[in-house]
Write a protein that holds these residues in place. Structure first.
Motif, short mmCIF file in Angstrom:
data_model
loop_
_atom_site.label_atom_id
_atom_site.label_comp_id
_atom_site.label_asym_id
_atom_site.label_seq_id
_atom_site.Cartn_x
_atom_site.Cartn_y
_atom_site.Cartn_z
N VAL A 99 0.83 -1.20 0.00
CA VAL A 99 0.00 0.00 0.00
C VAL A 99 0.87 1.25 0.00
O VAL A 99 0.63 2.19 -0.76
CB VAL A 99 -0.97 -0.01 1.20
N TRP A 100 1.92 1.29 0.84
CA TRP A 100 2.73 2.51 0.86
C TRP A 100 3.52 2.66 -0.43
O TRP A 100 3.80 3.79 -0.86
CB TRP A 100 3.61 2.62 2.10
N GLN A 101 3.86 1.55 -1.09
CA GLN A 101 4.53 1.68 -2.38
C GLN A 101 3.60 2.23 -3.46
O GLN A 101 4.00 3.06 -4.28
CB GLN A 101 5.14 0.33 -2.80
N MET A 102 2.35 1.76 -3.46
CA MET A 102 1.36 2.32 -4.39
C MET A 102 1.16 3.81 -4.14
O MET A 102 1.14 4.62 -5.07
CB MET A 102 0.01 1.60 -4.22
N TRP A 103 1.02 4.17 -2.86
CA TRP A 103 0.77 5.56 -2.49
C TRP A 103 1.95 6.45 -2.86
O TRP A 103 1.78 7.53 -3.43
CB TRP A 103 0.47 5.64 -0.99
N GLN A 104 3.16 6.00 -2.55
CA GLN A 104 4.33 6.80 -2.86
C GLN A 104 4.50 6.99 -4.36
O GLN A 104 4.84 8.10 -4.82
CB GLN A 104 5.58 6.15 -2.26
N GLU A 105 4.26 5.95 -5.12
CA GLU A 105 4.37 6.06 -6.58
C GLU A 105 3.37 7.08 -7.12
O GLU A 105 3.72 7.96 -7.92
CB GLU A 105 4.12 4.70 -7.23
N ARG A 106 2.13 6.97 -6.66
CA ARG A 106 1.09 7.90 -7.13
C ARG A 106 1.41 9.34 -6.71
O ARG A 106 1.25 10.27 -7.50
CB ARG A 106 -0.26 7.47 -6.57
N GLN A 107 1.87 9.51 -5.47
CA GLN A 107 2.19 10.85 -5.00
C GLN A 107 3.34 11.48 -5.79
O GLN A 107 3.31 12.67 -6.11
CB GLN A 107 2.55 10.82 -3.50
N ARG A 108 4.35 10.70 -6.10
CA ARG A 108 5.47 11.23 -6.89
C ARG A 108 4.99 11.75 -8.24
O ARG A 108 5.35 12.86 -8.66
CB ARG A 108 6.54 10.14 -7.11
N GLU A 109 4.17 10.95 -8.92
CA GLU A 109 3.69 11.35 -10.24
C GLU A 109 2.75 12.54 -10.15
O GLU A 109 2.79 13.45 -10.99
CB GLU A 109 3.00 10.17 -10.93
N LEU A 110 1.91 12.56 -9.12
CA LEU A 110 0.98 13.68 -8.96
C LEU A 110 1.73 14.98 -8.67
O LEU A 110 1.43 16.04 -9.23
CB LEU A 110 -0.02 13.39 -7.84
N LEU A 111 2.73 14.91 -7.80
CA LEU A 111 3.49 16.11 -7.46
C LEU A 111 4.24 16.67 -8.67
O LEU A 111 4.37 17.89 -8.83
CB LEU A 111 4.45 15.82 -6.31
N LYS A 112 4.72 15.79 -9.54
CA LYS A 112 5.35 16.26 -10.77
C LYS A 112 4.36 17.06 -11.61
O LYS A 112 4.71 18.11 -12.19
CB LYS A 112 5.89 15.07 -11.57
#
Length: 222
Positions: free
Chosen positions: A27-40
């Motif tokens: 779950v934290w890997q999914m969340w971190q991946e999504r957050q990285r792309e969203l912040l970009k």
């Protein structure tokens, strides 16, 4: 039974365990991946977070709104809309008082036209099985956006044959829902069954694009 009542029933049938806890490695890997792309994507937007007004359809217990607060969006500039009363209670407990929370159908929510810089939805449309209701909610989201604002869309694109309560929303369907939008799309999130089975291998499996089952899409309003 209305589609909204059916949606509430579908959510009630879902597993209430810790499957979505951020303490789980997948779950934290999914969340971190999504957050990285969203912040970009958000980093390229005009203005600063303190200037943005944002609303979320299906805000749940408020997790995405908390992320926007950490980014610098002001509580008074945030609105969450949630169909399920128990989730709205949880959001109210987690969020500052300044955040506006609305109960009920997002398609009829009291939101001023052209008042929002960002309107978010995260795995909401995949739970709406009625095409007409999908379109009504999409039309409301588009109406709330200022010119130059954007819908932030995150949802899965493929059907889950073991879960009739949801259906995938492919990118071509998103384009139908927002025909006037300008699209920037990212393929993200390793297929959850695979991520749960092999959490330590998430970074390796996620290198294969066709194993990513979700789309993160920024839909700009001209």
């Amino acid at each position: 039974m209305t589609e909204l009542e059916q949606i509430a029933q579908r959510y009630a049938r879902r597993d209430a365990s810790d499957r979505y806890s951020l303490l789980r490695p997948e779950v934290w890997q999914m969340w971190q991946e999504r957050q990285r792309e969203l912040l970009k994507l958000l980093a390229a937007r005009p203005g600063t977070p303190a200037e943005w007004h944002a609303a979320e359809v299906g805000c749940g217990a408020g997790g995405n709104l908390l992320d926007l607060l950490r980014l610098g969006v002001l509580p008074a500039h945030l609105t969450g809309i949630e169909l399920l009363p128990e989730r709205l209670v949880a959001a109210r407990a987690a969020l500052p008082e300044g955040v506006r929370l609305l109960a009920g159908d997002a398609a009829t929510a009291e939101m001023a036209p052209a008042s929002q810089d960002l309107v978010l939805q995260s795995t909401v449309f995949s739970s709406i099985l009625d095409d007409a209701l999908q379109q009504r909610v999409a039309d409301a989201m588009w109406r709330w956006l200022k010119p130059g604002g954007a819908v932030v869309w995150y949802d899965f694109t493929v059907n889950n044959p073991r879960n009739p309560d949801v259906r995938g929303v492919p990118l071509k369907r998103v384009r139908v829902l927002f025909p006037q939008g300008r699209f920037t799309a990212r393929r993200v999130t390793l297929a959850p069954p695979l991520a749960r089975a092999f959490p330590a291998a998430y970074p390796v499996f996620n290198l294969v694009p066709w194993l990513r089952t979700h789309r993160l899409v920024l839909i700009d309003k001209p």
